[in-house]
Design an enzyme around this catalytic site. Structure first.
Site, PDB file in Angstrom:
ATOM      1  N   HIS A 181       1.496   3.313  13.013  1.00  0.00           N
ATOM      2  CA  HIS A 181       1.087   2.474  11.882  1.00  0.00           C
ATOM      3  C   HIS A 181      -0.342   2.777  11.414  1.00  0.00           C
ATOM      4  CE1 HIS A 181       2.694  -1.781  10.662  1.00  0.00           C
ATOM      5  NE2 HIS A 181       2.885  -0.873   9.743  1.00  0.00           N
ATOM      6  N   GLU A 182      -0.520   2.995  10.103  1.00  0.00           N
ATOM      7  CA  GLU A 182      -1.844   3.157   9.483  1.00  0.00           C
ATOM      8  C   GLU A 182      -2.674   4.264  10.128  1.00  0.00           C
ATOM      9  OE1 GLU A 182      -2.009   1.825   6.794  1.00  0.00           O
ATOM     10  OE2 GLU A 182      -0.549   0.212   6.974  1.00  0.00           O
ATOM     11  N   GLY A 183      -2.027   5.355  10.489  1.00  0.00           N
ATOM     12  CA  GLY A 183      -2.750   6.491  11.056  1.00  0.00           C
ATOM     13  C   GLY A 183      -2.460   6.655  12.529  1.00  0.00           C
ATOM     14  N   MET A 210       0.874  -1.172   0.000  1.00  0.00           N
ATOM     15  CA  MET A 210       0.000   0.000   0.000  1.00  0.00           C
ATOM     16  C   MET A 210       0.913   1.225   0.000  1.00  0.00           C
ATOM     17  SD  MET A 210      -3.079   0.953   2.674  1.00  0.00           S
ATOM     18  CE  MET A 210      -2.075   0.738   4.139  1.00  0.00           C
ATOM     19  N   ARG A 234      -6.164  -1.068   9.460  1.00  0.00           N
ATOM     20  CA  ARG A 234      -6.207  -0.515  10.812  1.00  0.00           C
ATOM     21  C   ARG A 234      -6.648  -1.562  11.825  1.00  0.00           C
ATOM     22  NH1 ARG A 234      -8.585   5.478   9.040  1.00  0.00           N
ATOM     23  NH2 ARG A 234      -6.515   6.385   8.665  1.00  0.00           N
TER      24      ARG A 234
END
Length: 610
Positions: free
Chosen positions: A457-459, A157, A313
């Site tokens: 991670h991821e936000g 991603m 997430r």
């Protein structure tokens, strides 16, 4: 309790996952097939992952100028994972899947995450493929998604950029049509991409024969300028190696080059990369620019990408849970076997008496119970979210829509709460080990280092909090909040009839009411800047309230199944619930005080005063 017995209770006794087999999609399955999957994954994690967790931490990936080198143990673990079929476990039979409930797949993958999260369970590959199954063309599904599900190819991603980070509106990677007939490529409208992507997990390696990059880039307007903001962002498939319409490699490299490996504090077994797209190192057809195939419609890249981001997430939250669990089990074992000190009596400590194990000391028991409450509670929340995915996909239309909206509200919590509090569990695991915990002789220091990434991670926490208070609790006129409150109220009504839980039910009701009051107070001015000033304390209080509900529901179910036998399992559940209600839930008052008053202390601080 072992991880397996905890999973069995949560899956079968609490979530009643076996009842999913009454649905047409899962009709071929039974408790026996579910158990066989869990047995297989537990064995692979025990044999291929756990023994090499330290190896992948100390033998970091390195680039030899041609390819990325990973330890042989990583190759062996990846091969065993692919052969297990877990990459496509929840997919249709027609594409090689097992049509397992996602709830069961999530539970089975937890073994790999606890064995070695750094080796991983290929969450980006499955998330990438799942995105394409929703938003890709039929040929894109057949060529790219199916080869990812088979484990032949891997996926990434590619969102962040060196200058943009999480600010996706500042993405500068460009995508221009590849010639006048770019629309005619059967794999999708063909573009040439130029730009840089940073923090790309698994961005380069030799575990698979190809890597499918899912890349956000902007298509310029008619004047050749990038459209500001997010309107011009589109999504592209950019393979590392070029392929034909049958999924065969053509032998030509795409113009995607590894610019460098990032050296991390944790998760060292997974490559993290800076990738250059279109720098001309590998020109395709003698022309610079990485070839990318448009996914979905132009300008709708974020809409497509969020399908993968939300899945990622929840997976990050689960990874945080299992690192916390690994630390908990390690510190529990240590506490049961480490003799130190003597208990104090009325006349003080008697040095003539033998030492006691440290699990007999009150503060060690407090730290163990805190870990249990954080980690088992988070595991229950992760599996509850997985159960909502199954409800969304296979339930009645009404139940599926409710599940969709509940997932929207719970996703920021499922990601952020474990990443904060299971990290705290890892810190407590180090504390229980004392000075030994701070050395590499014991695994708990690595668990903490690995887990520290998950708050980013991821936000980040701030992003999740702004999403929760700024969007999720408001969407569809607050219907998601009302659905969540209704489920909490149902649990409270059941628990109120149980003497051991009645006080907890009352406390949860008060917490839920306080959350509602704080939400209204935060938005009372209608000013987003004022409302979101203390979004993180709001999310912390919201998350604690959700976990209190989860623990109340789990404890109620444990007592129902126990029927007065007072088993160790039930005592463990009710004690962890009591810890959470007595030690943790009262914290929400301090967090919500600043939310309700829209306290401006942080925003009003002049920069020069820091």
């Amino acid at each position: 309790m072992s991880l397996r017995s905890t999973l069995d209770f949560l899956l079968y006794d609490w979530l009643q996952a076996e009842s999913l087999n009454q649905r047409e999609r899962f009709a071929d399955h039974s408790r026996e097939t579910f158990d066989a999957v869990l047995d297989t994954c537990e064995r692979i994690a025990r044999e291929k992952y756990a023994p090499h967790n330290r190896t992948v931490d100390t033998q970091e990936p390195h680039f030899d100028g041609e390819k990325v080198i990973l330890p042989q143990a990583t190759h062996d673990a990846h091969k065993a994972f692919v052969e297990s079929g877990m990459m496509s476990a929840a997919q249709d039979y027609e594409i090689g899947g097992m049509q397992l409930p996602f709830t069961l797949q999530a539970a089975a993958n937890s073994f790999f995450a606890m064995g070695s999260v750094s080796i991983g369970s290929n969450m980006l590959t499955s998330g990438n493929a799942n995105l394409l199954m929703v938003h890709g063309t039929e040929l894109q599904k057949n060529v790219f998604a199916k080869n990812e599900f088979s484990g032949r190819w891997a996926g990434t991603m590619c969102l962040s950029e060196p200058q943009a980070g999480s600010s996706l509106s500042d993405v500068a990677t460009r995508a221009v049509p590849d010639g006048e007939d770019f629309q005619e490529d059967p794999l999708g409208p063909r573009y040439r991409l130029t730009g840089n992507k940073m923090w790309i997990s698994s961005g380069d390696h030799e575990l698979t024969e190809n890597i499918v990059h899912i890349v956000l880039a902007k298509i310029p307007d008619e004047n050749g300028k990038l459209i500001p903001g997010t309107r011009g962002i589109s999504l592209f498939i950019v393979p590392k190696r070029m392929v034909d319409t049958e999924g065969n490699l053509t032998g030509e490299r795409n113009d995607v080059a590894l610019a460098g490996l990032n050296h991390k504090m944790g998760w060292r077994g997974t490559t993290n990369t800076l990738l250059n797209f279109g720098e001309g190192k590998y020109p395709v057809g003698g022309k610079a620019g990485a070839v990318g195939y448009l996914v979905g419609s132009p300008g709708k890249g974020l809409h497509c990408m969020f399908h993968m981001m939300n899945e990622a997430r929840i997976s990050v939250g689960t990874a945080a849970v299992m690192l916390g669990m690994a630390g908990y089990y390690a510190s529990l074992e240590y506490a049961k076997n480490r003799p130190q000190g003597r208990p104090a009596g009325p006349a003080g400590k008697d040095s003539a008496k033998p030492q006691v194990r440290i699990i007999e000391h009150a503060d060690v028991r407090r730290m163990l119970l805190a870990q249990k409450s954080y980690c088992e509670g988070s595991l229950a929340l992760s599996l509850y979210c997985a159960r909502l995915v199954d409800e969304q996909k296979t339930g009645t239309p009404e139940a599926g829509d409710d599940a969709r909206l509940l997932l929207e509200v719970l996703t920021p919590i499922a990601k952020s709460w474990p990443s904060e509090w299971c990290l705290e569990a890892n810190s407590l695991a180090i504390q229980i080990h004392g000075g030994y915990g701070y050395t590499r002789d014991f695994p708990v220091e690595q668990y903490w280092r690995d887990n520290r990434l998950n708050m980013i991670h991821e936000g980040t926490h701030g992003i999740q909090a702004a999403d929760l208070l700024g969007r999720k609790v408001l969407m569809e006129d607050g219907r998601g909040m009302k659905l969540l409150a209704a489920r909490m109220t149902e649990t409270m009504a059941r628990a109120a009839r149980v003497p051991e839980l009645a006080a907890h039910a009352k406390a949860l009701g008060e917490a839920l009411q306080r959350i509602g009051t704080a939400t209204q107070a935060a938005w009372s001015t209608g000013d987003p800047r004022s409302a979101l000033t203390n979004a993180v304390p709001y999310m912390q209080a919201f998350g604690h309230t959700v976990l209190a509900w989860i623990w109340l529901d789990v404890a109620a179910r444990a007592l129902e199944f126990d029927a007065g036998k007072s088993s160790a399992v039930t005592t463990g559940k009710t004690s962890a619930a009591a810890y959470f209600f007595n030690y943790e839930l009262p914290k929400i008052g301090a967090w919500l005080n600043v939310v309700e008053s829209r306290d401006p202390t942080c925003t009003d601080m002049p920069e020069e005063a820091f």
